[in-house]
Scaffold this motif. Structure first.
Motif, short mmCIF file in Angstrom:
data_model
loop_
_atom_site.label_atom_id
_atom_site.label_comp_id
_atom_site.label_asym_id
_atom_site.label_seq_id
_atom_site.Cartn_x
_atom_site.Cartn_y
_atom_site.Cartn_z
N VAL A 56 32.71 -25.61 -32.06
CA VAL A 56 32.94 -25.07 -33.40
C VAL A 56 31.65 -24.46 -33.94
CG1 VAL A 56 33.52 -25.68 -35.77
CG2 VAL A 56 34.87 -26.59 -33.89
N LEU A 57 30.54 -25.18 -33.77
CA LEU A 57 29.25 -24.65 -34.23
C LEU A 57 28.86 -23.38 -33.48
CD1 LEU A 57 27.21 -27.96 -34.59
CD2 LEU A 57 28.22 -26.56 -36.41
N ALA A 58 29.12 -23.34 -32.17
CA ALA A 58 28.80 -22.15 -31.38
C ALA A 58 29.66 -20.96 -31.81
CB ALA A 58 29.01 -22.43 -29.89
N ALA A 59 30.93 -21.20 -32.11
CA ALA A 59 31.80 -20.12 -32.58
C ALA A 59 31.32 -19.57 -33.92
CB ALA A 59 33.24 -20.61 -32.69
N MET A 60 30.89 -20.47 -34.81
CA MET A 60 30.36 -20.02 -36.10
C MET A 60 29.08 -19.22 -35.91
SD MET A 60 31.23 -23.47 -38.34
CE MET A 60 29.71 -23.39 -39.17
N PHE A 61 28.22 -19.66 -34.99
CA PHE A 61 26.98 -18.95 -34.71
C PHE A 61 27.26 -17.56 -34.15
CE2 PHE A 61 23.85 -17.82 -31.43
CZ PHE A 61 22.74 -17.64 -32.23
N LEU A 62 28.17 -17.48 -33.18
CA LEU A 62 28.49 -16.17 -32.60
C LEU A 62 29.13 -15.24 -33.63
CD1 LEU A 62 29.84 -16.87 -29.01
CD2 LEU A 62 27.68 -15.85 -29.68
N TYR A 63 30.01 -15.77 -34.45
CA TYR A 63 30.64 -14.96 -35.50
C TYR A 63 29.58 -14.42 -36.46
CZ TYR A 63 33.43 -13.58 -39.50
OH TYR A 63 33.97 -12.88 -40.53
N GLY A 64 28.68 -15.30 -36.90
CA GLY A 64 27.62 -14.86 -37.80
C GLY A 64 26.70 -13.82 -37.16
N SER A 65 26.42 -13.99 -35.88
CA SER A 65 25.57 -13.03 -35.18
C SER A 65 26.24 -11.66 -35.07
CB SER A 65 25.23 -13.54 -33.78
OG SER A 65 24.49 -14.73 -33.86
N VAL A 66 27.53 -11.67 -34.77
CA VAL A 66 28.25 -10.40 -34.65
C VAL A 66 28.36 -9.70 -36.01
CG1 VAL A 66 30.52 -9.39 -34.15
CG2 VAL A 66 29.51 -11.03 -32.57
N VAL A 67 28.64 -10.46 -37.05
CA VAL A 67 28.72 -9.87 -38.39
C VAL A 67 27.37 -9.29 -38.80
CG1 VAL A 67 29.00 -10.44 -40.84
CG2 VAL A 67 30.67 -11.24 -39.17
N ARG A 68 26.30 -10.03 -38.55
CA ARG A 68 24.96 -9.55 -38.88
C ARG A 68 24.62 -8.30 -38.07
NH1 ARG A 68 20.97 -13.36 -37.08
NH2 ARG A 68 22.79 -14.69 -37.31
N TRP A 69 25.01 -8.27 -36.80
CA TRP A 69 24.74 -7.11 -35.95
C TRP A 69 25.54 -5.90 -36.40
CZ3 TRP A 69 28.27 -5.05 -32.16
CH2 TRP A 69 27.72 -4.05 -31.38
N ARG A 70 26.80 -6.10 -36.82
CA ARG A 70 27.65 -4.98 -37.23
C ARG A 70 27.24 -4.40 -38.58
NH1 ARG A 70 32.72 -3.76 -34.52
NH2 ARG A 70 32.80 -2.48 -36.38
N THR A 71 26.68 -5.23 -39.47
CA THR A 71 26.32 -4.74 -40.80
C THR A 71 24.88 -4.25 -40.88
OG1 THR A 71 25.73 -6.98 -41.52
CG2 THR A 71 27.99 -6.24 -41.95
N ARG A 72 24.14 -4.39 -39.80
CA ARG A 72 22.75 -3.92 -39.80
C ARG A 72 22.74 -2.40 -39.89
NH1 ARG A 72 19.29 -5.50 -34.77
NH2 ARG A 72 21.07 -6.87 -34.71
N GLU A 73 21.82 -1.87 -40.67
CA GLU A 73 21.72 -0.42 -40.81
C GLU A 73 21.17 0.17 -39.52
OE1 GLU A 73 19.68 0.90 -44.26
OE2 GLU A 73 20.59 -0.63 -45.52
N PRO A 74 21.65 1.34 -39.14
CA PRO A 74 21.14 1.96 -37.91
C PRO A 74 19.68 2.35 -38.08
CG PRO A 74 22.64 3.44 -39.05
CD PRO A 74 22.68 2.13 -39.77
N VAL A 75 18.95 2.33 -36.99
CA VAL A 75 17.54 2.68 -37.01
C VAL A 75 17.42 4.19 -37.20
CG1 VAL A 75 15.42 2.69 -35.65
CG2 VAL A 75 16.99 0.75 -35.52
N SER A 76 16.58 4.58 -38.11
CA SER A 76 16.39 6.01 -38.39
C SER A 76 15.56 6.65 -37.30
CB SER A 76 15.70 6.16 -39.74
OG SER A 76 15.41 7.52 -39.97
N SER A 77 16.02 7.80 -36.82
CA SER A 77 15.28 8.52 -35.79
C SER A 77 14.35 9.58 -36.40
CB SER A 77 16.24 9.19 -34.81
OG SER A 77 17.02 10.15 -35.50
N GLY A 78 14.46 9.79 -37.68
CA GLY A 78 13.61 10.78 -38.35
C GLY A 78 14.15 12.18 -38.26
N HIS A 79 15.35 12.37 -37.74
CA HIS A 79 15.92 13.70 -37.58
C HIS A 79 17.13 13.94 -38.45
CE1 HIS A 79 13.35 14.62 -34.21
NE2 HIS A 79 13.66 13.46 -33.67
N GLU A 80 17.31 13.15 -39.49
CA GLU A 80 18.48 13.38 -40.31
C GLU A 80 18.22 14.56 -41.27
OE1 GLU A 80 16.25 9.94 -41.81
OE2 GLU A 80 17.41 9.92 -40.01
#
Length: 83
Positions: A56-80
Protein backbone atom coordinates in the motif's frame (compact mmCIF):
# COMPACT_ATOMS: atom_id res chain seq x y z
CA UNK A 1 23.28 6.41 -11.63
CA UNK A 2 20.17 8.36 -10.73
CA UNK A 3 18.19 6.53 -13.43
CA UNK A 4 19.44 3.17 -12.15
CA UNK A 5 18.26 3.96 -8.62
CA UNK A 6 14.86 5.05 -9.92
CA UNK A 7 14.45 1.85 -11.95
CA UNK A 8 15.46 -0.30 -8.98
CA UNK A 9 13.03 1.63 -6.76
CA UNK A 10 10.19 1.03 -9.20
CA UNK A 11 11.03 -2.68 -9.41
CA UNK A 12 11.04 -3.04 -5.61
CA UNK A 13 7.79 -1.06 -5.34
CA UNK A 14 6.12 -3.24 -7.96
CA UNK A 15 7.26 -6.36 -6.09
CA UNK A 16 5.64 -5.08 -2.88
CA UNK A 17 2.44 -4.22 -4.73
CA UNK A 18 2.18 -7.64 -6.39
CA UNK A 19 2.89 -9.31 -3.05
CA UNK A 20 0.16 -7.25 -1.36
CA UNK A 21 -2.37 -8.18 -4.03
CA UNK A 22 -1.46 -11.87 -3.93
CA UNK A 23 -1.34 -12.32 -0.14
CA UNK A 24 -5.10 -12.59 0.49
CA UNK A 25 -5.29 -15.30 -2.18
CA UNK A 26 -2.27 -17.22 -0.89
CA UNK A 27 -3.55 -17.67 2.68
CA UNK A 28 -6.85 -19.14 3.73
CA UNK A 29 -8.34 -16.28 5.73
CA UNK A 30 -10.91 -18.59 7.34
CA UNK A 31 -8.26 -21.00 8.71
CA UNK A 32 -5.86 -19.44 11.26
CA UNK A 33 -3.49 -22.40 10.91
CA UNK A 34 -2.45 -21.17 7.44
CA UNK A 35 -1.21 -17.77 8.65
CA UNK A 36 -0.55 -18.06 12.40
CA UNK A 37 3.16 -18.79 11.83
CA UNK A 38 3.67 -15.93 9.36
CA UNK A 39 5.15 -12.57 10.25
CA UNK A 40 2.54 -10.50 12.03
CA UNK A 41 0.72 -13.60 13.21
CA UNK A 42 -1.13 -15.15 14.87
CA UNK A 43 -3.84 -12.58 14.08
CA UNK A 44 -5.15 -12.05 10.56
CA UNK A 45 -4.97 -8.25 10.93
CA UNK A 46 -1.29 -8.45 11.86
CA UNK A 47 -0.45 -10.75 8.95
CA UNK A 48 -2.26 -8.54 6.44
CA UNK A 49 -0.64 -5.41 7.89
CA UNK A 50 2.85 -6.85 7.61
CA UNK A 51 2.40 -8.40 4.16
CA UNK A 52 0.11 -5.83 2.52
CA UNK A 53 1.21 -2.64 4.29
CA UNK A 54 4.44 -2.16 2.31
CA UNK A 55 2.49 -2.70 -0.92
CA UNK A 56 0.00 0.00 0.00
CA UNK A 57 2.83 2.40 0.87
CA UNK A 58 4.66 1.55 -2.37
CA UNK A 59 1.50 2.16 -4.42
CA UNK A 60 1.04 5.54 -2.74
CA UNK A 61 4.69 6.39 -3.42
CA UNK A 62 4.46 5.42 -7.10
CA UNK A 63 1.20 7.33 -7.53
CA UNK A 64 2.71 10.44 -5.95
CA UNK A 65 5.82 10.13 -8.12
CA UNK A 66 3.79 9.82 -11.31
CA UNK A 67 1.56 12.77 -10.40
CA UNK A 68 4.62 14.89 -9.57
CA UNK A 69 6.29 13.84 -12.84
CA UNK A 70 3.17 14.61 -14.91
CA UNK A 71 2.59 18.05 -13.38
CA UNK A 72 6.21 19.17 -13.63
CA UNK A 73 6.69 22.03 -16.06
CA UNK A 74 8.66 21.14 -19.19
CA UNK A 75 12.26 22.30 -19.31
CA UNK A 76 12.65 25.42 -21.41
CA UNK A 77 14.95 25.04 -24.39
CA UNK A 78 15.21 28.79 -24.96
CA UNK A 79 13.62 28.59 -28.42
CA UNK A 80 10.05 29.47 -27.67
CA UNK A 81 8.43 32.30 -29.58
CA UNK A 82 6.91 35.33 -27.93
CA UNK A 83 3.42 36.49 -28.80
Amino acid sequence: MKLLLRVLGVIVALYFIVRAVAEPFVIDMTDPATYSGDWGGPSLIGVLAVHCGPGVLAAMFLYGSVVRWRTREPVSSGHETRR
